[in-house]
Design a protein around this motif. Sequence first.
Motif, short mmCIF file in Angstrom:
data_model
loop_
_atom_site.label_atom_id
_atom_site.label_comp_id
_atom_site.label_asym_id
_atom_site.label_seq_id
_atom_site.Cartn_x
_atom_site.Cartn_y
_atom_site.Cartn_z
N LYS A 25 0.82 -1.22 0.00
CA LYS A 25 0.00 0.00 0.00
C LYS A 25 0.85 1.26 0.00
CE LYS A 25 -4.24 -1.57 -0.03
NZ LYS A 25 -5.18 -1.24 -1.10
N GLY A 26 2.07 1.17 0.45
CA GLY A 26 2.97 2.31 0.38
C GLY A 26 2.89 3.24 1.57
N LEU A 27 3.61 4.37 1.43
CA LEU A 27 3.75 5.33 2.51
C LEU A 27 2.42 5.93 2.93
CD1 LEU A 27 5.98 6.71 4.22
CD2 LEU A 27 6.01 8.53 2.51
N HIS A 28 1.52 6.11 1.98
CA HIS A 28 0.22 6.70 2.31
C HIS A 28 -0.61 5.78 3.21
CE1 HIS A 28 -0.06 4.44 -1.40
NE2 HIS A 28 -1.37 4.36 -1.28
N TYR A 29 -0.41 4.47 3.09
CA TYR A 29 -1.10 3.51 3.97
C TYR A 29 -0.65 3.73 5.41
CZ TYR A 29 -2.50 -1.02 5.91
OH TYR A 29 -3.05 -2.00 6.69
N HIS A 46 14.04 3.73 -2.53
CA HIS A 46 13.47 2.49 -1.98
C HIS A 46 14.56 1.49 -1.60
CE1 HIS A 46 9.28 3.43 -2.67
NE2 HIS A 46 9.57 3.83 -3.89
N SER A 47 15.68 1.55 -2.32
CA SER A 47 16.77 0.62 -2.02
C SER A 47 17.31 0.81 -0.61
CB SER A 47 17.91 0.80 -3.04
OG SER A 47 18.40 2.14 -3.00
N ILE A 48 17.16 2.01 -0.07
CA ILE A 48 17.59 2.27 1.31
C ILE A 48 16.45 1.98 2.28
CG2 ILE A 48 18.33 4.07 2.93
CD1 ILE A 48 19.84 5.40 0.67
N LEU A 49 15.26 2.45 1.97
CA LEU A 49 14.13 2.26 2.89
C LEU A 49 13.81 0.78 3.09
CD1 LEU A 49 11.63 5.06 1.79
CD2 LEU A 49 13.00 4.97 3.87
N ASN A 50 13.97 -0.02 2.04
CA ASN A 50 13.60 -1.44 2.11
C ASN A 50 14.80 -2.36 2.28
OD1 ASN A 50 10.87 -0.74 1.66
ND2 ASN A 50 11.19 -0.70 -0.55
N LYS A 51 15.92 -1.80 2.64
CA LYS A 51 17.13 -2.60 2.79
C LYS A 51 16.97 -3.60 3.94
CE LYS A 51 22.17 -1.96 2.81
NZ LYS A 51 23.26 -0.95 2.90
N ARG A 52 17.33 -4.86 3.70
CA ARG A 52 17.13 -5.92 4.68
C ARG A 52 18.29 -6.12 5.64
NH1 ARG A 52 11.78 -7.11 4.99
NH2 ARG A 52 10.87 -7.00 2.90
N VAL A 53 19.42 -5.51 5.34
CA VAL A 53 20.59 -5.59 6.21
C VAL A 53 20.78 -4.22 6.87
CG1 VAL A 53 21.67 -7.40 4.85
CG2 VAL A 53 22.15 -5.00 4.31
N PRO A 54 21.55 -4.16 7.96
CA PRO A 54 21.75 -2.87 8.64
C PRO A 54 22.26 -1.79 7.69
CG PRO A 54 22.58 -4.66 10.01
CD PRO A 54 22.21 -5.27 8.68
N LEU A 55 21.72 -0.58 7.88
CA LEU A 55 22.14 0.54 7.05
C LEU A 55 23.54 1.00 7.43
CD1 LEU A 55 18.88 2.73 7.11
CD2 LEU A 55 19.57 1.07 5.38
N THR A 56 24.25 1.56 6.45
CA THR A 56 25.53 2.19 6.76
C THR A 56 25.26 3.50 7.50
OG1 THR A 56 25.57 3.45 4.70
CG2 THR A 56 26.50 1.21 4.64
#
Length: 416
Positions: A174-178, A220-230
């Motif tokens: 649904k995305g961010l608006h959901y 989206h590649s950052i928001l949905n990243k499955r490993v810890p962010l840098t």
Amino acid sequence: MAVSEVRVPVEKLEVGQSIRLPLSWKEHPFLFSRFTIKDPQQIAIIAKLGLKYVFLQADSASAQLIQQSLDADSLANSPAPEAPPQPSEEELALLRAQEQERQATIDYHRQVRRCEQEYNKALEQLKAAYGYLAASPDRAFAEASSVIATAQEQMEAYGEQVLLLQVSANQDGKGLHYHGLNVCVLAMILARACDFDPADIRLMAMAALFHDVGKLRIPHSILNKRVPLTKPEQAYVDAHPKMALEMLKGAALGHKRIKQMVANHHEMLDGSGYPQGLQGEEICTLTQLLSVANEYDHLINGSHKRLSPHLALAYLFKFRRGQLNPDFMQSLVKVLGLYPTGSMVRLSNDAVAKVVGVDERDQKSPRVIIYDPNVPRREARVVSLLDLDLKVQEPLVEAELPSSIRDYLSLNLGGA
């Protein structure tokens, strides 16, 4: 062990037998079409339904012996059955009460479907509002105002608990608006429970709808990243409140208190939040409430691992104590219940059910929809466990349930 069914005349029924009635749920006064006979009164009620036979359930070996015994009877020469006796006033009252409950159940499911349709329209309207932010902030504000008005109308028309089902629906994609609409609805319900001023609730609702729009500028590649962010990636994400403020430049959306809530919705009472590390009363009361709604929805509908509603509540009380306002946390429990709306549970009779609301008479006995494959899902019973003298045996993890149960108890009834 395989279970077989044997067609047994009603006059052969005995207490202790497990049976299935060859009727739809609307045609008999029992909770389920399959049940174990507990007393002679149940046999008497079955007889008055006018049935000639029911289906006896037994293991294969026992079923074969029962069938042989029935075949040995000389049923062909038995006298014609007498007309079923007329029900007593007490039984008629029971049947009327059952019919009223069934009608209430049908009406409830209709309300859920209508609410779902309107909620989805509001989602699309909010999505459009996000699209208007850059070119026409006044249009964005007008669209968002309409979304808030729709949510308020839904609360009045269907009740808060039906609306909370939408929040717990786990609607993928649904995305961010959901998330924005969920937080808005939950925050409004919490604020109403805490007797906030309607004008303040409206400002908070507007802030809730737009609190995360800064994430629209994050890949989206950052928001949905499955490993810890840098560290640079985390800093980018943590800057989304600032980016949101830059996007809310319209006269109405730039209201000082709306901007304050958007800027500070990740601040924590103990100073561990961001971006400023504010503490205690430095964070306005409305922002503190908004933060509770935001944290809860993030846990049950986040883009990463989602928690079931009861685990989300437990997480907040274990790991956010001292960070979130304790009074609003208690209000969250009051609104959602000890077994929050949307939870899957196993009942004391081993049936599986979905919690659809609280029963103010007893927080431990929520209102539920019960899974019963013999009842059409559009007509699944909605009852309080207190009225059935049942209890919650244990909460369940939805993902671990068979797909047939998940589909039956899902919110989306559009194709049912």
